[in-house]
Design an enzyme around this catalytic site. Sequence first.
Site, PDB file in Angstrom:
ATOM      1  N   LEU A   7       0.848  -1.188   0.000  1.00 49.66           N
ATOM      2  CA  LEU A   7       0.000   0.000   0.000  1.00 49.66           C
ATOM      3  C   LEU A   7       0.883   1.238   0.000  1.00 49.66           C
ATOM      4  O   LEU A   7       1.664   1.452   0.935  1.00 49.66           O
ATOM      5  CB  LEU A   7      -0.929   0.003   1.208  1.00 49.66           C
ATOM      6  CG  LEU A   7      -2.210  -0.853   1.084  1.00 49.66           C
ATOM      7  CD1 LEU A   7      -1.874  -2.334   1.099  1.00 49.66           C
ATOM      8  CD2 LEU A   7      -3.183  -0.530   2.206  1.00 49.66           C
ATOM      9  N   GLY A  10      -1.112   6.642   0.000  1.00 48.94           N
ATOM     10  CA  GLY A  10      -1.442   7.714   0.929  1.00 48.94           C
ATOM     11  C   GLY A  10      -0.742   9.024   0.628  1.00 48.94           C
ATOM     12  O   GLY A  10       0.343   9.058   0.055  1.00 48.94           O
ATOM     13  N   TYR A  99       3.116  -2.394   3.850  1.00 47.57           N
ATOM     14  CA  TYR A  99       2.866  -0.951   3.796  1.00 47.57           C
ATOM     15  C   TYR A  99       4.142  -0.225   3.381  1.00 47.57           C
ATOM     16  O   TYR A  99       5.225  -0.483   3.920  1.00 47.57           O
ATOM     17  CB  TYR A  99       2.356  -0.448   5.150  1.00 47.57           C
ATOM     18  CG  TYR A  99       0.984  -0.997   5.463  1.00 47.57           C
ATOM     19  CD1 TYR A  99      -0.167  -0.265   5.187  1.00 47.57           C
ATOM     20  CD2 TYR A  99       0.833  -2.286   5.976  1.00 47.57           C
ATOM     21  CE1 TYR A  99      -1.427  -0.787   5.431  1.00 47.57           C
ATOM     22  CE2 TYR A  99      -0.423  -2.824   6.222  1.00 47.57           C
ATOM     23  CZ  TYR A  99      -1.550  -2.066   5.948  1.00 47.57           C
ATOM     24  OH  TYR A  99      -2.798  -2.596   6.174  1.00 47.57           O
ATOM     25  N   ASP A 101       5.184   2.645   3.985  1.00 45.21           N
ATOM     26  CA  ASP A 101       5.798   3.560   4.955  1.00 45.21           C
ATOM     27  C   ASP A 101       6.242   2.829   6.219  1.00 45.21           C
ATOM     28  O   ASP A 101       6.445   3.456   7.260  1.00 45.21           O
ATOM     29  CB  ASP A 101       4.840   4.698   5.307  1.00 45.21           C
ATOM     30  CG  ASP A 101       3.541   4.211   5.932  1.00 45.21           C
ATOM     31  OD1 ASP A 101       3.308   2.978   5.951  1.00 45.21           O
ATOM     32  OD2 ASP A 101       2.748   5.057   6.412  1.00 45.21           O
ATOM     33  N   ASN A 165      -2.746  -4.247  16.125  1.00 42.63           N
ATOM     34  CA  ASN A 165      -2.582  -4.649  14.734  1.00 42.63           C
ATOM     35  C   ASN A 165      -1.492  -3.815  14.065  1.00 42.63           C
ATOM     36  O   ASN A 165      -1.452  -2.594  14.207  1.00 42.63           O
ATOM     37  CB  ASN A 165      -3.909  -4.449  13.999  1.00 42.63           C
ATOM     38  CG  ASN A 165      -3.794  -4.691  12.517  1.00 42.63           C
ATOM     39  OD1 ASN A 165      -3.168  -5.657  12.098  1.00 42.63           O
ATOM     40  ND2 ASN A 165      -4.404  -3.825  11.726  1.00 42.63           N
ATOM     41  N   ASN A 223       4.775   8.795   9.968  1.00 46.68           N
ATOM     42  CA  ASN A 223       3.704   9.741   9.661  1.00 46.68           C
ATOM     43  C   ASN A 223       4.182  11.183   9.625  1.00 46.68           C
ATOM     44  O   ASN A 223       3.495  12.050   9.089  1.00 46.68           O
ATOM     45  CB  ASN A 223       2.574   9.613  10.686  1.00 46.68           C
ATOM     46  CG  ASN A 223       1.804   8.318  10.520  1.00 46.68           C
ATOM     47  OD1 ASN A 223       1.389   7.971   9.424  1.00 46.68           O
ATOM     48  ND2 ASN A 223       1.636   7.580  11.605  1.00 46.68           N
ATOM     49  N   ARG A 329      37.265  11.750  -7.241  1.00 47.14           N
ATOM     50  CA  ARG A 329      36.025  11.631  -8.008  1.00 47.14           C
ATOM     51  C   ARG A 329      35.997  10.307  -8.772  1.00 47.14           C
ATOM     52  O   ARG A 329      36.977   9.567  -8.787  1.00 47.14           O
ATOM     53  CB  ARG A 329      35.897  12.839  -8.936  1.00 47.14           C
ATOM     54  CG  ARG A 329      35.646  14.149  -8.177  1.00 47.14           C
ATOM     55  CD  ARG A 329      35.742  15.357  -9.080  1.00 47.14           C
ATOM     56  NE  ARG A 329      34.753  15.307 -10.157  1.00 47.14           N
ATOM     57  CZ  ARG A 329      34.795  16.110 -11.226  1.00 47.14           C
ATOM     58  NH1 ARG A 329      35.777  17.004 -11.347  1.00 47.14           N
ATOM     59  NH2 ARG A 329      33.868  16.027 -12.152  1.00 47.14           N
ATOM     60  N   HIS A 359      49.698  18.361  -2.680  1.00 43.18           N
ATOM     61  CA  HIS A 359      49.041  19.620  -2.324  1.00 43.18           C
ATOM     62  C   HIS A 359      48.379  20.287  -3.523  1.00 43.18           C
ATOM     63  O   HIS A 359      48.948  20.363  -4.597  1.00 43.18           O
ATOM     64  CB  HIS A 359      50.029  20.660  -1.758  1.00 43.18           C
ATOM     65  CG  HIS A 359      51.203  20.113  -1.050  1.00 43.18           C
ATOM     66  ND1 HIS A 359      51.178  19.770   0.273  1.00 43.18           N
ATOM     67  CD2 HIS A 359      52.463  19.838  -1.483  1.00 43.18           C
ATOM     68  CE1 HIS A 359      52.368  19.321   0.631  1.00 43.18           C
ATOM     69  NE2 HIS A 359      53.166  19.340  -0.414  1.00 43.18           N
ATOM     70  N   SER A 401      56.304  22.519  -9.002  1.00 41.66           N
ATOM     71  CA  SER A 401      55.107  23.213  -8.529  1.00 41.66           C
ATOM     72  C   SER A 401      54.567  24.195  -9.564  1.00 41.66           C
ATOM     73  O   SER A 401      55.310  24.752 -10.376  1.00 41.66           O
ATOM     74  CB  SER A 401      55.423  23.970  -7.239  1.00 41.66           C
ATOM     75  OG  SER A 401      55.794  23.062  -6.233  1.00 41.66           O
TER      76      SER A 401
END
Length: 451
Positions: A7, A10, A99, A101, A165, A223, A329, A359, A401
């Site tokens: 379900l 809602g 359910y 949720d 329940n 809820n 990444r 660095h 650098s």
Amino acid sequence: MLEIIILAAGKGTRMRSDKPKVLHTLAGKPFLEHVLDRSAELNADKVHVIIGHGADMVREALAGRDVNFVEQTEQLGTGHAVLQVLPHLNPESDTLILYGDVPLTKTDTLAELRAKVSDSSMGLLTVNLADPNGYGRIVRTNGSVTAIVEQKDANPEQLKIDEVNTGVMAVKSAHLAKWLPALSNDNAQGEYYLTDIIAMSSADDIAIETAQPKDEYEVLGVNNRLQQAELERIFQRQVAEELMVAGATLLDPARLDCRGSIEVGRDCVIDVNCVFEGKVVLGNNVHIGPNCVISDSTIGDGTVILANSILEESTLAENCNIGPFARLRPGSQLASKAKIGNFVETKKAVIGEGSKVNHLSYVGDAEIGAGVNIGAGTITCNYDGVNKSKTTIEDGAFIGSNSALVAPVTVGKNATVGAGSIVTKNSEEGDLIIARAKQSNIKGWARPVKK
């Protein structure tokens, strides 16, 4: 044959949100996804998801899932919702009703409940609560369940009952086909209650066999956002306990967030406020400093990740050293003993054994050999505005650098790039590359003065 009904129609008014309640998240994943994961673990033959409010959003969120969507256009109660699925059910199947949720019910609990189903019995998941306020009460006669009475319809004696329940039940589809069309909305809410089939079951001499979860939190629904936060902490505490049992040290178990899965070796140490997303694998003796975010990555034995570092879709071999404030990444691959220091960003970069980027550098679309030193402020210029190109730095090279390596370009083995160079041409083994303007010293130069 097992069919599962979830379900998920809602509105979730108390969430005060524009999206359906079942799409709010627990551990980085929608509540509904957690319930679907349990369905998969039960090897359900078919899963029906009842949608209503925000139906299109739910469909989109589950686009990759093999589910049957059934739309409840009017919100007339749980019984009415399940009635919409009736034409899709195999009359020979067992049906488990869940359910969207209630995200923390364990697979073992649901398997036990399903085992209660036969031609002469159905299963009902109940729980005893110290404070049963708001829940439907389980009414028993001589020990047998005969009805469920909702809070608003309960009399004073029934309100004293602490067995309640959960809404979760398992039943033969053929029985649902008989009972659901007979439901009435003659109650305080004017709704069709699914729980009314319990009285019908009793009247038909179908035994109602109850099961109870090992832990109360398994049946807690959401809820509002306060309850969402409470379930989040319960979930994260479980993960923390599992990690510690597996041999990891958590410097503060209450300050860990896992939004996927994490596998740890022996003697790992995880500091506070770390977030793990997707699938993360830590080898033995891995140390992770505070405030790190690690997503879909594998970390080799003995590697140290210092504070405030972010790793995404990266693979690190043994004894690497990362951070602090490093960002790896997707596509970053580090060989053993490689070092990525503070304020360094890598992307689609292969870093060889023992190489160092200590660095303030960006290394993207690059292949770096073993024993390479990348000086502070070095940039691999991999993007020309249209295409990405590759930088290759061979074994033993030294990059001074503040250098810019304009891809596509190769720095030869054991070559040296002088500080401040802009390298645009390939070099060979052992070369010294200097690509910068010649310094001029102007004698007797006077600074301008304000007029």
